[in-house]
Write a protein that holds these residues in place. Structure first.
Motif, short mmCIF file in Angstrom:
data_model
loop_
_atom_site.label_atom_id
_atom_site.label_comp_id
_atom_site.label_asym_id
_atom_site.label_seq_id
_atom_site.Cartn_x
_atom_site.Cartn_y
_atom_site.Cartn_z
N PHE A 12 34.06 25.29 14.99
CA PHE A 12 35.51 25.33 14.72
C PHE A 12 35.84 24.98 13.27
N GLY A 13 34.96 24.18 12.65
CA GLY A 13 35.17 23.84 11.25
C GLY A 13 34.57 24.85 10.30
N ASN A 14 33.89 25.87 10.90
CA ASN A 14 33.26 26.93 10.10
C ASN A 14 32.34 26.35 9.02
N LEU A 15 31.54 25.35 9.43
CA LEU A 15 30.67 24.66 8.49
C LEU A 15 29.40 25.46 8.23
N PRO A 16 28.86 25.39 7.01
CA PRO A 16 27.60 26.07 6.72
C PRO A 16 26.43 25.27 7.33
N PRO A 17 25.27 25.90 7.48
CA PRO A 17 25.02 27.31 7.14
C PRO A 17 25.41 28.24 8.29
N TYR A 107 15.64 15.30 14.31
CA TYR A 107 14.91 16.41 13.71
C TYR A 107 15.91 17.43 13.16
N PRO A 108 16.04 17.56 11.84
CA PRO A 108 17.07 18.43 11.27
C PRO A 108 17.03 19.88 11.77
N SER A 109 15.84 20.48 11.82
CA SER A 109 15.74 21.87 12.27
C SER A 109 16.20 22.03 13.71
N LEU A 110 15.86 21.06 14.53
CA LEU A 110 16.24 21.13 15.94
C LEU A 110 17.75 21.01 16.07
N ILE A 111 18.36 20.15 15.27
CA ILE A 111 19.82 20.02 15.28
C ILE A 111 20.46 21.33 14.82
N LEU A 112 19.91 21.90 13.77
CA LEU A 112 20.51 23.06 13.12
C LEU A 112 20.43 24.32 13.99
N TYR A 113 19.25 24.59 14.55
CA TYR A 113 19.02 25.88 15.20
C TYR A 113 19.31 25.90 16.69
N THR A 114 19.52 24.74 17.30
CA THR A 114 19.84 24.73 18.73
C THR A 114 21.31 24.43 18.99
N THR A 115 22.12 24.48 17.94
CA THR A 115 23.56 24.28 18.11
C THR A 115 24.33 25.49 17.58
N ASP A 116 23.74 26.66 17.76
CA ASP A 116 24.37 27.90 17.31
C ASP A 116 23.97 29.02 18.26
N ASN A 117 24.47 30.21 18.01
CA ASN A 117 24.15 31.36 18.85
C ASN A 117 22.82 31.96 18.41
N LEU A 118 21.75 31.19 18.62
CA LEU A 118 20.39 31.61 18.28
C LEU A 118 19.50 31.39 19.49
N LEU A 262 13.30 24.28 -4.02
CA LEU A 262 14.72 24.38 -3.67
C LEU A 262 15.50 25.05 -4.80
N GLU A 263 16.12 26.20 -4.49
CA GLU A 263 16.86 26.95 -5.50
C GLU A 263 18.36 26.99 -5.22
N SER A 264 18.77 26.59 -4.01
CA SER A 264 20.18 26.66 -3.66
C SER A 264 20.50 25.59 -2.62
N TYR A 267 19.73 25.86 1.21
CA TYR A 267 18.40 25.57 1.77
C TYR A 267 18.12 24.07 1.82
N LEU A 268 19.14 23.26 1.52
CA LEU A 268 18.94 21.81 1.46
C LEU A 268 18.50 21.24 2.81
N ILE A 269 19.17 21.68 3.88
CA ILE A 269 18.86 21.12 5.21
C ILE A 269 17.44 21.47 5.64
N VAL A 270 17.01 22.72 5.41
CA VAL A 270 15.66 23.10 5.82
C VAL A 270 14.62 22.39 4.96
N THR A 271 14.97 22.09 3.71
CA THR A 271 14.05 21.33 2.85
C THR A 271 13.93 19.90 3.34
N ILE A 272 15.05 19.31 3.73
CA ILE A 272 15.03 17.96 4.32
C ILE A 272 14.21 17.97 5.61
N SER A 273 14.37 19.04 6.39
CA SER A 273 13.60 19.16 7.64
C SER A 273 12.11 19.25 7.35
N SER A 274 11.73 19.94 6.28
CA SER A 274 10.32 20.03 5.89
C SER A 274 9.76 18.66 5.53
N LEU A 275 10.57 17.86 4.80
CA LEU A 275 10.15 16.50 4.46
C LEU A 275 9.98 15.65 5.72
#
Length: 360
Positions: A12-17, A107-118, A262-264, A267-275
């Motif tokens: 609802f907040g249209n937050l990235p990514p 786990y950042p990736s788990l938060i990111l990818y399991t809370t969307d239409n994926l 990291l160029e943009s 990609y910050l969240i996926v970089t943090i997830s990699s760490l």
């Protein structure tokens, strides 16, 4: 509840990514529901069609409320975390379960990818449930657990076709581990070949995946156009080269993107997830070597690590871009192992402290 709150806030907040795949799924599901549930051939990939069809039905039942899909994926992701926690409890204790679930909730990736239409939330749920039953089979050798594992291969195949062969291999490895003292080698070889052959025939007929160097190199060549591509010039001229490059490709698949790549900000969240993943794997390695003699149920622990490496290696061979979504399907096993080892370490410290107090 926190995961649901985050999912709704992000939507609802249209937050990235924002994910292109999620927008494509949203459009396809909307078209099907809007056409009065006219299921068309949205894609030439059966797993993508199954996902779209499944959630078209859910959205239709919910009264065409799109957020229902995101909430259900969030729920499936939460259940996947719970399944991983049950694995930790089966191997160690309830304390390990709590630590494992806490690690996975962070786990950042788990938060990111399991809370969307994926597809990740849905696929993760079935994979974690399958591995849980495989672990129980290795521990108790009850036929019902391996039967449940085999049945769960159907939804795993339906929502991510390419996972079928590697999950079949994991199943074979699990059966071997469970019956290592009594298994007949001839039956083992024949059964393994037959099982893998059946799995491959299914994948061959339902996908365009092929076990040829040309197909693998074409896949790698396609990935080089991705903005987060790695090892771009690395190709296979023969099968020996493919085997030789597995370690470096596996390392990149598990931990890329690196901070210096990291160029943009996107990609910050996926970089943090990699760490995060680097730290978790380091914890696993350190505790495995440091406290090896104190670890109970080593067979189950090493089995989980083996399952993770089998599946990640299969992806590593054919991927040449930051596949954070793909590796998530199996990287969750390392926080699970880490949770068990941390729990074990706490028990060791407590026992040593108790012994010192007892001696006094």
């Amino acid at each position: 509840m926190l995961r649901l709150a985050f999912a709704n806030l992000k939507y609802f907040g249209n937050l990235p990514p924002r994910f292109p795949d999620a927008e494509l799924y949203k459009g396809a599901i909307g078209d099907i529901v809007g056409s009065g549930m006219n299921f068309g051939a949205y894609s030439n990939r059966i797993d993508v069609m199954m996902y779209v069809w499944f959630y078209s039905i859910i959205q239709f039942i919910s009264g065409n409320i799109y957020i229902t899909i995101i909430n259900m994926n969030t729920l499936f992701g939460s259940l996947a975390i719970y399944n991983a926690g049950k694995i930790a409890k089966e191997i160690k204790d309830e304390k390990a379960m709590i630590i494992t679930m806490s690690l996975l909730l962070a786990y950042p990736s788990l938060i990111l990818y399991t809370t969307d239409n994926l597809r990740e939330g849905l696929v993760l749920f079935f994979i974690t449930l399958a591995i849980y039953n495989l672990v129980k089979y290795i521990k108790y050798r009850e036929s019902k657990n391996i039967l449940i594992y085999c049945v769960l291969l159907i939804p795993i195949f339906s929502f991510r076709v390419v996972n079928l062969p590697m999950m079949v291999v994991c199943g074979v490895v699990g059966v071997v581990i469970a019956n290592r003292k009594t298994i007949n080698i001839k039956y083992l070889i024949a059964g393994s070949i037959l099982t893998c052959l059946i799995a491959w025939i299914i994948v061959y007929n339902f996908t365009n995946v092929r076990i040829t160097l040309d197909y693998i190199n074409q896949t790698l060549n396609r990935d080089r156009f991705d903005s987060m591509a790695y090892l771009v010039g690395l190709r296979y001229d023969n099968w020996l080269e493919l085997i030789a490059y597995i370690p470096i490709r596996l390392f990149y698949l598990m931990f890329y993107p690196f901070p210096w790549a990291l160029e943009s900000y996107q990609y910050l969240i996926v970089t943090i997830s990699s760490l995060y993943e680097v730290i978790i794997v380091l914890i696993v390695i350190i505790f495995l070597f440091k406290e090896s003699k104190y670890i109970k149920n080593k067979t189950l622990l090493y089995s989980i690590i083996s399952f993770a490496l089998i599946c990640l290696t299969a992806y590593a061979v054919v991927k040449s871009e930051a596949a954070t979504r793909h590796r998530l399907q199996f990287m969750w096993m390392f926080p699970t192992v880490a949770g068990i080892l941390i729990s074990n370490q706490i028990s060791i410290i407590y026992d040593k402290k108790f012994k010192r107090l007892y001696k006094k």
